[in-house]
Design an enzyme around this catalytic site. Sequence first.
Site, PDB file in Angstrom:
ATOM      1  N   HIS A 174       0.820  -1.232   0.000  1.00 44.24           N
ATOM      2  CA  HIS A 174       0.000   0.000   0.000  1.00 44.24           C
ATOM      3  C   HIS A 174       0.853   1.282   0.000  1.00 44.24           C
ATOM      4  O   HIS A 174       0.433   2.311   0.550  1.00 44.24           O
ATOM      5  CB  HIS A 174      -0.965  -0.020   1.192  1.00 44.24           C
ATOM      6  CG  HIS A 174      -0.288   0.023   2.542  1.00 44.24           C
ATOM      7  ND1 HIS A 174      -0.749  -0.669   3.635  1.00 44.24           N
ATOM      8  CD2 HIS A 174       0.814   0.689   2.985  1.00 44.24           C
ATOM      9  CE1 HIS A 174       0.030  -0.424   4.669  1.00 44.24           C
ATOM     10  NE2 HIS A 174       0.986   0.402   4.302  1.00 44.24           N
ATOM     11  N   HIS A 197      -1.648   4.767   9.899  1.00 43.57           N
ATOM     12  CA  HIS A 197      -0.291   5.300  10.078  1.00 43.57           C
ATOM     13  C   HIS A 197      -0.297   6.634  10.821  1.00 43.57           C
ATOM     14  O   HIS A 197       0.614   7.435  10.660  1.00 43.57           O
ATOM     15  CB  HIS A 197       0.389   5.512   8.728  1.00 43.57           C
ATOM     16  CG  HIS A 197       0.566   4.268   7.902  1.00 43.57           C
ATOM     17  ND1 HIS A 197      -0.483   3.630   7.296  1.00 43.57           N
ATOM     18  CD2 HIS A 197       1.667   3.571   7.569  1.00 43.57           C
ATOM     19  CE1 HIS A 197      -0.025   2.580   6.619  1.00 43.57           C
ATOM     20  NE2 HIS A 197       1.262   2.519   6.773  1.00 43.57           N
ATOM     21  N   HIS A 223      10.158  -3.765   4.386  1.00 42.02           N
ATOM     22  CA  HIS A 223      10.651  -2.390   4.243  1.00 42.02           C
ATOM     23  C   HIS A 223      10.923  -1.776   5.599  1.00 42.02           C
ATOM     24  O   HIS A 223      10.328  -2.146   6.595  1.00 42.02           O
ATOM     25  CB  HIS A 223       9.730  -1.498   3.408  1.00 42.02           C
ATOM     26  CG  HIS A 223       8.336  -1.248   3.920  1.00 42.02           C
ATOM     27  ND1 HIS A 223       7.398  -2.235   4.102  1.00 42.02           N
ATOM     28  CD2 HIS A 223       7.701  -0.084   4.237  1.00 42.02           C
ATOM     29  CE1 HIS A 223       6.252  -1.699   4.501  1.00 42.02           C
ATOM     30  NE2 HIS A 223       6.412  -0.388   4.611  1.00 42.02           N
ATOM     31  N   GLU A 270       4.152  -4.953   8.657  1.00 44.12           N
ATOM     32  CA  GLU A 270       2.797  -4.868   8.069  1.00 44.12           C
ATOM     33  C   GLU A 270       2.373  -6.182   7.411  1.00 44.12           C
ATOM     34  O   GLU A 270       1.192  -6.354   7.102  1.00 44.12           O
ATOM     35  CB  GLU A 270       2.744  -3.749   7.031  1.00 44.12           C
ATOM     36  CG  GLU A 270       2.844  -2.353   7.620  1.00 44.12           C
ATOM     37  CD  GLU A 270       2.933  -1.284   6.538  1.00 44.12           C
ATOM     38  OE1 GLU A 270       3.194  -1.623   5.369  1.00 44.12           O
ATOM     39  OE2 GLU A 270       2.727  -0.104   6.873  1.00 44.12           O
TER      40      GLU A 270
HETATM   41  C1  DHB Z   1       6.236   3.564   2.217  1.00 47.47           C
HETATM   42  C2  DHB Z   1       5.716   2.311   2.541  1.00 47.47           C
HETATM   43  C3  DHB Z   1       4.631   2.194   3.424  1.00 47.47           C
HETATM   44  O1  DHB Z   1       4.076   1.016   3.814  1.00 47.47           O
HETATM   45  C4  DHB Z   1       4.059   3.334   3.970  1.00 47.47           C
HETATM   46  O2  DHB Z   1       2.977   3.182   4.777  1.00 47.47           O
HETATM   47  C5  DHB Z   1       4.583   4.594   3.682  1.00 47.47           C
HETATM   48  C6  DHB Z   1       5.686   4.700   2.796  1.00 47.47           C
HETATM   49  C7  DHB Z   1       7.365   3.692   1.251  1.00 47.47           C
HETATM   50  O3  DHB Z   1       8.020   2.707   0.878  1.00 47.47           O
HETATM   51  O4  DHB Z   1       7.594   4.817   0.769  1.00 47.47           O
HETATM   52 FE    FE Z   2       2.566   1.269   5.438  1.00 46.34          FE
END
Ligand code: DHB
Ligand code: FE
Length: 298
Positions: A12, A59, A196, A243
Site C-alpha cells: 500500500h 499510520h 521495508h 505490516e
Molecule cells: C512507504 C511504505 C509504506 O508502507 C508506507 O505506509 C509509507 C511509505 C514507502 O516505501 O515509501
Molecule cells: Fe505502510
Amino acid sequence: MAQLVGAITTSHVPAIGKAIARDLQQEAYWKPFFDSFPPVHSWLQQARPDVAVVIYNDHGLNFFLDKMPTFSVGAAPSYSGADEGWGLPVGLPFPGNEDLSWHLVNSLVADEFDITTCQEMLVDHALTLPMKLLWPKAEQQGAWPVTIVPVCLNTVLFPLPTPARCYKLGLAIGRAIASWQSDKRVVVVGTGGLSHQLDGERAGFINKQFDQQFMQSLASDPLWATKYSIPELVEQVGTQGIELLMWLTARATLSGVGGGGARELHSSYHIPISNTAAGVMLFEPAAQQMRQEEALAA
Ligand code: DHB
Ligand code: FE
C-alpha cells in the site's frame, strides 16, 4: 449465510497513489507493479463480491500515539480519506456495511477479541490505495462496487500483536463472515508490506528471501509465520515490513472456512516500489474451489 469468496493481499505504498493520480501505470518504473493486478481484476469480475473487509494498519491519521487500539473495527455508514501529507488526492468516500460491521463486532467480542468499535473512522493510504488498485475504474464511474468494513491492526506503537494472535484474529473474522445472516458475497483484503524499513540505520532494508518464503508459506503452510516473535519478524522484514501481519490475518480468514484452507490463484513480487518490496496475492477457499470443480464436472 454470507459467502467468503476469497482473500487478496497487496502492498500500500503512498507513491502508488501518486502514480495513479498522474496516470503513470505504464511507465517503466510502475508497469511491473501495475501489471500484476489484471488477473485479480478478472477474478473480481467473476467472484462479484458485494462487501470487502479490509484489514489494514493506520499510520497516524485516525489513531495517534496517545490512543492506539491493538485491533479496531469500523462501524460507520461511510469512510473518508484525508490529507496525510503525501500530496495524494482525497478520493470518493467508501460506503460502509453497518450490518456486517456490527455482526463482526459482536462476533469478535463473543470470540474474546476485545476490539475497539469506531462509529467514525478516517481511512488512510493503507485502505484507500488498495481499493483503487482493485477497482481502478470505480472513482471515474462515481461509485465503489462494494461496501466496506475496515479492520485496523496496530503496527505502529509497541507492543504489537503477535503473528499467532493475528492468525487467530483472522480465523475469528472468517468465522464471523461465515455466520453473517446475509446473501452477500464477501472478499477479505489485507494490505501492507512486504519487507521495508523507512527509518533508522536500516532505512531502505529489503529481505527478498524472507518475503518469498513468507509468500510461499501463505500458500502451503499458513501457520509458518506464527512461530516468529515480533522482534524476530522486525529483524527479518524491517520495522514497517511488520505490516505483513495484515497478509497473515487476511489469509487466516480462509483457514477455518469449510475446513478446506485456501488455494493460491495469483502471486506477484516486485522490488522496489519506493522503499518497499511490493507484492500481490490472491486466494480462494479450497472448499469453494472444490464446489466449482464439482459444478464443472456435473
Ligand atoms: C512507504 C511504505 C509504506 O508502507 C508506507 O505506509 C509509507 C511509505 C514507502 O516505501 O515509501
Ligand atoms: Fe505502510
